[in-house]
Design a protein around this motif. Structure first.
Motif, PDB file in Angstrom:
ATOM      1  N   GLY A 153       5.179  16.257   5.594  1.00  0.00           N
ATOM      2  CA  GLY A 153       6.488  15.741   5.967  1.00  0.00           C
ATOM      3  C   GLY A 153       6.558  14.237   6.032  1.00  0.00           C
ATOM      4  N   VAL A 154       5.600  13.560   5.406  1.00  0.00           N
ATOM      5  CA  VAL A 154       5.573  12.103   5.427  1.00  0.00           C
ATOM      6  C   VAL A 154       6.305  11.562   4.196  1.00  0.00           C
ATOM      7  CG1 VAL A 154       3.386  11.956   4.182  1.00  0.00           C
ATOM      8  CG2 VAL A 154       4.047  10.101   5.711  1.00  0.00           C
ATOM      9  N   ASP A 155       6.924  10.419   4.340  1.00  0.00           N
ATOM     10  CA  ASP A 155       7.628   9.796   3.224  1.00  0.00           C
ATOM     11  C   ASP A 155       6.619   9.074   2.335  1.00  0.00           C
ATOM     12  OD1 ASP A 155       9.319   8.529   1.491  1.00  0.00           O
ATOM     13  OD2 ASP A 155      10.247   7.213   2.980  1.00  0.00           O
ATOM     14  N   THR A 156       6.444   9.551   1.110  1.00  0.00           N
ATOM     15  CA  THR A 156       5.498   8.926   0.183  1.00  0.00           C
ATOM     16  C   THR A 156       6.206   8.126  -0.915  1.00  0.00           C
ATOM     17  OG1 THR A 156       5.412  10.898  -1.230  1.00  0.00           O
ATOM     18  CG2 THR A 156       3.803  10.753   0.564  1.00  0.00           C
ATOM     19  N   SER A 157       7.460   7.792  -0.685  1.00  0.00           N
ATOM     20  CA  SER A 157       8.198   7.032  -1.704  1.00  0.00           C
ATOM     21  C   SER A 157       7.678   5.603  -1.830  1.00  0.00           C
ATOM     22  CB  SER A 157       9.691   7.011  -1.379  1.00  0.00           C
ATOM     23  OG  SER A 157       9.940   6.349  -0.146  1.00  0.00           O
ATOM     24  N   ARG A 158       6.979   5.106  -0.794  1.00  0.00           N
ATOM     25  CA  ARG A 158       6.381   3.771  -0.820  1.00  0.00           C
ATOM     26  C   ARG A 158       4.939   3.897  -0.362  1.00  0.00           C
ATOM     27  NH1 ARG A 158       8.864  -0.700  -2.885  1.00  0.00           N
ATOM     28  NH2 ARG A 158       8.462  -2.033  -1.103  1.00  0.00           N
ATOM     29  N   ILE A 159       4.005   3.301  -1.106  1.00  0.00           N
ATOM     30  CA  ILE A 159       2.591   3.392  -0.771  1.00  0.00           C
ATOM     31  C   ILE A 159       1.968   2.005  -0.740  1.00  0.00           C
ATOM     32  CG2 ILE A 159       2.329   5.713  -1.744  1.00  0.00           C
ATOM     33  CD1 ILE A 159       1.055   4.379  -4.241  1.00  0.00           C
ATOM     34  N   HIS A 160       0.857   1.914  -0.019  1.00  0.00           N
ATOM     35  CA  HIS A 160      -0.012   0.745  -0.071  1.00  0.00           C
ATOM     36  C   HIS A 160      -1.110   1.099  -1.068  1.00  0.00           C
ATOM     37  CE1 HIS A 160       2.050   0.369   3.760  1.00  0.00           C
ATOM     38  NE2 HIS A 160       1.654  -0.886   3.860  1.00  0.00           N
ATOM     39  N   PHE A 177       5.036   0.174 -13.963  1.00  0.00           N
ATOM     40  CA  PHE A 177       5.948   1.273 -14.246  1.00  0.00           C
ATOM     41  C   PHE A 177       6.705   1.762 -13.012  1.00  0.00           C
ATOM     42  CE2 PHE A 177       2.658   2.138 -17.655  1.00  0.00           C
ATOM     43  CZ  PHE A 177       3.440   1.679 -18.695  1.00  0.00           C
ATOM     44  N   TYR A 178       6.086   1.645 -11.836  1.00  0.00           N
ATOM     45  CA  TYR A 178       6.657   2.200 -10.609  1.00  0.00           C
ATOM     46  C   TYR A 178       6.673   1.168  -9.478  1.00  0.00           C
ATOM     47  CZ  TYR A 178       5.252   6.488 -13.105  1.00  0.00           C
ATOM     48  OH  TYR A 178       5.059   7.483 -14.045  1.00  0.00           O
ATOM     49  N   PRO A 179       7.205  -0.014  -9.706  1.00  0.00           N
ATOM     50  CA  PRO A 179       7.155  -1.042  -8.648  1.00  0.00           C
ATOM     51  C   PRO A 179       7.901  -0.628  -7.389  1.00  0.00           C
ATOM     52  CG  PRO A 179       8.686  -1.684 -10.374  1.00  0.00           C
ATOM     53  CD  PRO A 179       7.937  -0.491 -10.896  1.00  0.00           C
ATOM     54  N   GLN A 180       8.905   0.244  -7.533  1.00  0.00           N
ATOM     55  CA  GLN A 180       9.674   0.689  -6.375  1.00  0.00           C
ATOM     56  C   GLN A 180       8.835   1.532  -5.419  1.00  0.00           C
ATOM     57  OE1 GLN A 180       9.761   2.026  -9.343  1.00  0.00           O
ATOM     58  NE2 GLN A 180       9.901   4.246  -9.183  1.00  0.00           N
ATOM     59  N   ARG A 181       7.673   1.998  -5.879  1.00  0.00           N
ATOM     60  CA  ARG A 181       6.821   2.845  -5.045  1.00  0.00           C
ATOM     61  C   ARG A 181       5.716   2.066  -4.338  1.00  0.00           C
ATOM     62  NH1 ARG A 181       5.950   8.981  -6.660  1.00  0.00           N
ATOM     63  NH2 ARG A 181       5.944   8.921  -4.382  1.00  0.00           N
ATOM     64  N   VAL A 182       5.531   0.795  -4.705  1.00  0.00           N
ATOM     65  CA  VAL A 182       4.381   0.037  -4.209  1.00  0.00           C
ATOM     66  C   VAL A 182       4.828  -0.968  -3.153  1.00  0.00           C
ATOM     67  CG1 VAL A 182       2.425  -1.415  -4.831  1.00  0.00           C
ATOM     68  CG2 VAL A 182       3.246   0.333  -6.445  1.00  0.00           C
ATOM     69  N   GLU A 183       4.434  -0.719  -1.941  1.00  0.00           N
ATOM     70  CA  GLU A 183       4.756  -1.594  -0.815  1.00  0.00           C
ATOM     71  C   GLU A 183       3.901  -2.849  -0.849  1.00  0.00           C
ATOM     72  OE1 GLU A 183       6.882  -2.590   2.624  1.00  0.00           O
ATOM     73  OE2 GLU A 183       7.117  -0.723   1.489  1.00  0.00           O
ATOM     74  N   ARG A 184       2.602  -2.658  -1.052  1.00  0.00           N
ATOM     75  CA  ARG A 184       1.648  -3.761  -1.150  1.00  0.00           C
ATOM     76  C   ARG A 184       0.569  -3.362  -2.140  1.00  0.00           C
ATOM     77  NH1 ARG A 184       0.951  -7.998   2.443  1.00  0.00           N
ATOM     78  NH2 ARG A 184       2.801  -8.335   3.703  1.00  0.00           N
ATOM     79  N   LEU A 185      -0.042  -4.367  -2.775  1.00  0.00           N
ATOM     80  CA  LEU A 185      -0.959  -4.103  -3.873  1.00  0.00           C
ATOM     81  C   LEU A 185      -2.189  -4.997  -3.753  1.00  0.00           C
ATOM     82  CD1 LEU A 185      -1.424  -2.762  -6.717  1.00  0.00           C
ATOM     83  CD2 LEU A 185      -0.160  -4.698  -7.681  1.00  0.00           C
ATOM     84  N   VAL A 186      -3.372  -4.390  -3.867  1.00  0.00           N
ATOM     85  CA  VAL A 186      -4.622  -5.147  -3.892  1.00  0.00           C
ATOM     86  C   VAL A 186      -5.377  -4.782  -5.167  1.00  0.00           C
ATOM     87  CG1 VAL A 186      -6.813  -5.660  -2.770  1.00  0.00           C
ATOM     88  CG2 VAL A 186      -4.778  -5.219  -1.375  1.00  0.00           C
ATOM     89  N   ILE A 225       6.263  -7.732  -5.308  1.00  0.00           N
ATOM     90  CA  ILE A 225       5.290  -6.945  -4.542  1.00  0.00           C
ATOM     91  C   ILE A 225       4.248  -7.897  -3.958  1.00  0.00           C
ATOM     92  CG2 ILE A 225       3.545  -5.129  -4.615  1.00  0.00           C
ATOM     93  CD1 ILE A 225       4.978  -3.994  -7.083  1.00  0.00           C
ATOM     94  N   PRO A 226       4.056  -7.937  -2.643  1.00  0.00           N
ATOM     95  CA  PRO A 226       2.952  -8.731  -2.094  1.00  0.00           C
ATOM     96  C   PRO A 226       1.633  -8.242  -2.683  1.00  0.00           C
ATOM     97  CG  PRO A 226       4.456  -8.045  -0.355  1.00  0.00           C
ATOM     98  CD  PRO A 226       4.847  -7.279  -1.584  1.00  0.00           C
ATOM     99  N   THR A 227       0.947  -9.136  -3.386  1.00  0.00           N
ATOM    100  CA  THR A 227      -0.238  -8.750  -4.152  1.00  0.00           C
ATOM    101  C   THR A 227      -1.405  -9.659  -3.815  1.00  0.00           C
ATOM    102  OG1 THR A 227       1.125  -7.933  -5.987  1.00  0.00           O
ATOM    103  CG2 THR A 227      -1.171  -8.440  -6.477  1.00  0.00           C
ATOM    104  N   LEU A 228      -2.570  -9.034  -3.617  1.00  0.00           N
ATOM    105  CA  LEU A 228      -3.811  -9.768  -3.406  1.00  0.00           C
ATOM    106  C   LEU A 228      -4.739  -9.468  -4.572  1.00  0.00           C
ATOM    107  CD1 LEU A 228      -5.875 -11.425  -1.728  1.00  0.00           C
ATOM    108  CD2 LEU A 228      -6.482  -9.283  -0.573  1.00  0.00           C
TER     109      LEU A 228
END
Length: 317
Positions: A153-160, A177-186, A225-228
């Motif tokens: 029941g967790v919202d997985t529309s945005r991931i780290h 391809f899916y930037p709307q799904r990525v909250e933060r990126l390393v 996307i905040p990216t490291l």
């Protein structure tokens, strides 16, 4: 969904470390400094995190889609989901164990996909038109996320999202391809990149020729996307796992470190051309090589990653 819990001695990392300070600097003795990268001093952590046994899972309707998960005691719809993607050595279980503290501390659900070398050979290049739908790594991750959402029941529309080496290549391209799904990126030590250049077909550049017709690049959105980008100052060797094709060497550089500098430079230039702010940090750990588990033990890079993934937005800007 089938899940199996287990714990092996190899997974019991010693997470108790003496406080140490190490430099995150440009390795000036090896490469010309890139003034766009940030030089900082980072500290390790003197704390212990209880080992948590990752559960091995596979989808009922797609048994070839497998992953490890670590769950916090309490889950609600807003519990963050962290996805960690292995390199070509496919140490998914070990990565799940390394980052299990995120779940045991209640911060997040931890998911570590396992892209085997039979069903998902070439997982680093999601979205290729020549790859069957069933063997597409981006589809597999999306199915995993749907399963986690349905199960808990967790919202997985945005991931780290974090990836090392081949996993960083996957993560960079997944975000395209899916930037709307990525909250933060390393992105840790990618072997090579999809460059922001439409003259080259995917996966070398943003030319549309070789991607699935149902996908499109959303490059401009990735800049937000905040990216490291994490590089090792000693990651300068042309080992067996490095893509050494002539076109990559000419276009991106001879080593992972040089390629990271060149990608960063071109990404920033592309953002400047369209006058769009970019949320990109590049940190080089001076003496780190191309071994993620060793860099965790020596430099606590897992803590750098965790801190970035959960940094408040105002700290990034």
């Amino acid at each position: 969904m089938i899940c199996i819990s287990f714990l092996s001695k190899k997974m019991l990392w010693d997470r108790s470390r003496n406080m140490r300070t190490y430099q995150v600097l440009h390795p000036a003795a090896r490469e010309l400094p890139n003034q766009l990268s940030r030089a900082v001093i980072a500290k390790g952590h003197n704390k212990s995190v209880a080992a948590v046994a990752p559960r091995f899972c596979q989808l009922d309707h797609r048994p070839e889609v497998r992953y490890f998960e670590v769950l916090p005691d309490t889950i609600d719809r807003n519990t963050p989901v962290v996805v960690v993607v292995h390199g070509i050595s496919r140490h998914a279980r070990e990565y799940a164990s390394i980052f299990s503290g995120l779940a045991s501390s209640g911060k997040a659900i931890l998911i570590a996909p396992l892209f085997d070398d039979v069903k998902f050979n070439g997982y680093q290049r999601p979205g290729l038109a020549k790859t069957s739908v069933a063997k597409r790594s981006d589809n597999a991750l999306n199915d995993i996320l749907k399963n986690v959402q349905d199960e808990y029941g967790v919202d997985t529309s945005r991931i780290h999202l974090f990836g090392f080496s081949g996993g960083a290549q996957f993560s960079q391209r997944y975000a395209l391809f899916y930037p709307q799904r990525v909250e933060r990126l390393v992105l840790a030590a990618p072997g090579w990149f999809t460059m922001p250049d439409e003259k080259y077909s995917y996966p070398y550049g943003l030319g549309q020729k070789l991607i699935d017709t149902n996908l499109k690049f959303r490059f401009n959105e990735t800049l937000s996307i905040p990216t490291l980008l994490l590089s090792g100052g000693d990651d300068i060797y042309r080992d067996a796992g490095l893509n050494k094709t002539a076109r990559i060497d000419r276009r991106q550089g001879m080593t992972r470190l040089e390629r990271a500098y060149n990608w960063e430079k071109e990404i920033r230039a592309s953002a400047d051309e369209i006058n769009q702010p970019i949320l990109l940090e590049h940190e080089v750990i001076a003496d780190a090589g191309h071994n993620f588990i060793d860099n965790v033990r020596r430099y606590s890079v897992d803590h750098l990653i965790e801190e970035f993934l959960f940094r408040k937005p105002k700290e990034t800007e």
